[in-house]
Design an enzyme around this catalytic site. Structure first.
Site, PDB file in Angstrom:
ATOM      1  CE1 TYR A  95      19.033 -13.146  -0.276  1.00  0.00           C
ATOM      2  CE2 TYR A  95      19.674 -10.956  -1.028  1.00  0.00           C
ATOM      3  CZ  TYR A  95      18.732 -11.959  -0.926  1.00  0.00           C
ATOM      4  OH  TYR A  95      17.483 -11.780  -1.473  1.00  0.00           O
ATOM      5  CD  GLU A 135      16.364  -9.799  -3.667  1.00  0.00           C
ATOM      6  OE1 GLU A 135      17.340  -9.241  -3.107  1.00  0.00           O
ATOM      7  OE2 GLU A 135      15.783 -10.800  -3.198  1.00  0.00           O
ATOM      8  CE1 TYR A 188       5.428  -5.274  -2.511  1.00  0.00           C
ATOM      9  CE2 TYR A 188       3.855  -7.036  -2.910  1.00  0.00           C
ATOM     10  CZ  TYR A 188       5.155  -6.607  -2.759  1.00  0.00           C
ATOM     11  OH  TYR A 188       6.186  -7.502  -2.873  1.00  0.00           O
ATOM     12  CE1 TYR A 206      -0.992  -1.181   5.406  1.00  0.00           C
ATOM     13  CE2 TYR A 206       0.841   0.355   5.188  1.00  0.00           C
ATOM     14  CZ  TYR A 206       0.009  -0.409   5.980  1.00  0.00           C
ATOM     15  OH  TYR A 206       0.174  -0.408   7.346  1.00  0.00           O
ATOM     16  CB  THR A 272      -6.785  -2.718  -1.030  1.00  0.00           C
ATOM     17  OG1 THR A 272      -6.085  -3.856  -0.515  1.00  0.00           O
ATOM     18  CG2 THR A 272      -7.528  -2.035   0.108  1.00  0.00           C
ATOM     19  CB  CYS A 389      -0.891 -14.261   1.475  1.00  0.00           C
ATOM     20  SG  CYS A 389      -1.553 -15.889   1.107  1.00  0.00           S
ATOM     21  N   PRO A 392       3.275 -12.828   5.267  1.00  0.00           N
ATOM     22  CG  PRO A 392       4.692 -13.583   6.970  1.00  0.00           C
ATOM     23  CD  PRO A 392       3.520 -12.671   6.711  1.00  0.00           C
TER      24      PRO A 392
END
EC number: 1.14.12.17
Length: 396
Positions: A95, A135, A188, A206, A272, A389, A392
């Site tokens: 960062y 995070e 994912y 994925y 998926t 999506c 991005p």
């Protein structure tokens, strides 16, 4: 928190940001990759080449400046980005690098003076700390789960199965033979690759395609024209090969009670994450209505049709409808689809009329916009529509 003068100074730059548009982030990325080329090992360079990431970052910067007095309004976007960052294993020190190049970009493009640069420095510091804190929480959660881990973990490909002319599934089990962390259906997996011939390490996300079983993971990958990673996986990855995976992540997931009706709406490889949801609903013996609405070009590229039918037969209230935009003669002869052309949800209004129904969408952005517009026109509340999506994020 930021003082009133800092907030006013940042907000005063909004017209300049809007006028400049993604040229700002193009300059930023060019500068950062020149001075810190090691970051090419982390960023998706395909998204850099097609401009998607530059547009996404510009939208994020503009949104932050516009909502700097109302940071809670940004929390959904923060969660989405933080989840993705953990899949890339972004660290706090990175960062600082981003902040340095953001301020240098503002200075080089606009020469706004030290007061403006100081204000943006403070504003960026606040936002960076929000991301770093969230995070850190996600990293801790992932490492603390049964079967969880820090960083990346080596997995072996134990199955590779063609599912259509364009989609192949891959199953992974950990090299260490241990258990693997559970996940929420819709999330994912981060796949880290740097095989021979790759200029940089490539990281992709994925969707996981089945209910967690504690033993391994399954994803499905569409072979994209010109896609470096998808083509390598399709043509060169083999059973027995070892790849490194980051823990499951993502803010798009299904979380419904057994009596909540659900519609899973997808196009192409967007099915998926829906597969994981459908598998979960079936194995947990969901009692409410479940709809599976899918659009594909034709039967050649329609993956997992048999699996969906099999799962649907285990549900007490299941409706499936498939649209082929351009069916082949074989498709018409075998009648393996329900409707020809684009998805038209008005024909299934009775199946989606329950006001409690939750709708999950995934596919090309244009398709999701098209489907969401239909749902709203049929009386569906926007709050009941959830979407993902690939790549991005874009607002529908």
């Amino acid at each position: 928190m930021l003082d009133a003068q800092t907030i006013a100074t940042v907000k005063a730059t909004i017209p300049l940001l809007v006028e400049t548009g993604p040229k700002l982030t193009a300059h930023f990325y060019d500068r950062m990759f020149t001075h810190n080329p090691e970051l090419k090992e982390i960023f998706n360079m395909s998204n850099q080449r097609n401009g998607d990431q530059r547009e996404a970052l510009f939208n994020a910067i503009a949104a932050y400046a516009s909502n700097i007095e109302n940071l809670p309004a940004l929390l959904p976007a923060v969660e989405k980005i933080a989840q993705k960052h953990t899949s890339f294993q972004i660290k706090p020190e990175q960062y600082n690098i981003v902040g340095t190049h953001l301020l240098a970009t503002l200075d080089e493009m606009f020469n706004p003076g030290q007061e403006v640069l100081d204000a943006w420095g403070k504003a960026y510091g606040v936002l960076a700390n929000v991301f770093i804190h969230r995070e850190a929480e996600i990293y801790h959660e992932n490492a603390s789960k049964d079967g969880g881990w820090e960083g990346t973990r080596p997995f072996r490909i134990v199955a590779k199965t063609p599912r259509s002319a364009l989609i192949t599934s891959f199953e992974f089990e950990p090299v260490d033979g241990g258990t693997v962390a559970e996940y929420r259906p819709g999330q994912y997996l981060g796949v880290w690759l740097k095989p021979e011939g790759f200029a940089h390490q490539e990281i992709r996300q994925y969707s996981l395609t089945r209910k967690p079983d504690g033993k391994g993971y399954r994803i499905a990958v569409k072979r994209e024209d010109g896609g470096q990673v998808s083509n390598w996986l399709h043509h060169h990855a083999n059973v027995g090969d070892v790849v490194h995976l980051a823990a499951p992540a993502g803010d798009f997931f299904m979380n419904v009670a057994a009596d909540t009706p659900v519609s899973l709406i997808s196009a192409g490889v967007g099915q998926t994450p829906m597969l994981a949801m459908l598998d979960t609903l079936a194995k947990e013996q969901h009692t409410a209505q479940v709809n599976w609405f899918h659009a594909a070009e034709n039967g050649d590229v329609h993956a997992f049709a048999d699996e969906v039918s099999e799962l649907g037969r285990t549900l007490p209230r299941f409706t499936a409808h498939t649209w082929y935009r351009e069916p082949t003669e074989a498709d018409r002869a075998q009648r393996v689809f329900d409707s020809e052309g684009l998805m038209d949800l008005s024909k299934l209004e009775a199946a989606i009329s329950d006001p409690a129904m939750q709708f999950y969408l995934c596919g090309p952005v244009g398709f999701m916009q098209f489907a969401a517009k239909q749902l709203v026109s049929l009386g569906v509340n926007n709050e009941n529509i959830h979407y993902e999506c690939f790549g991005p994020h874009k607002v529908l």
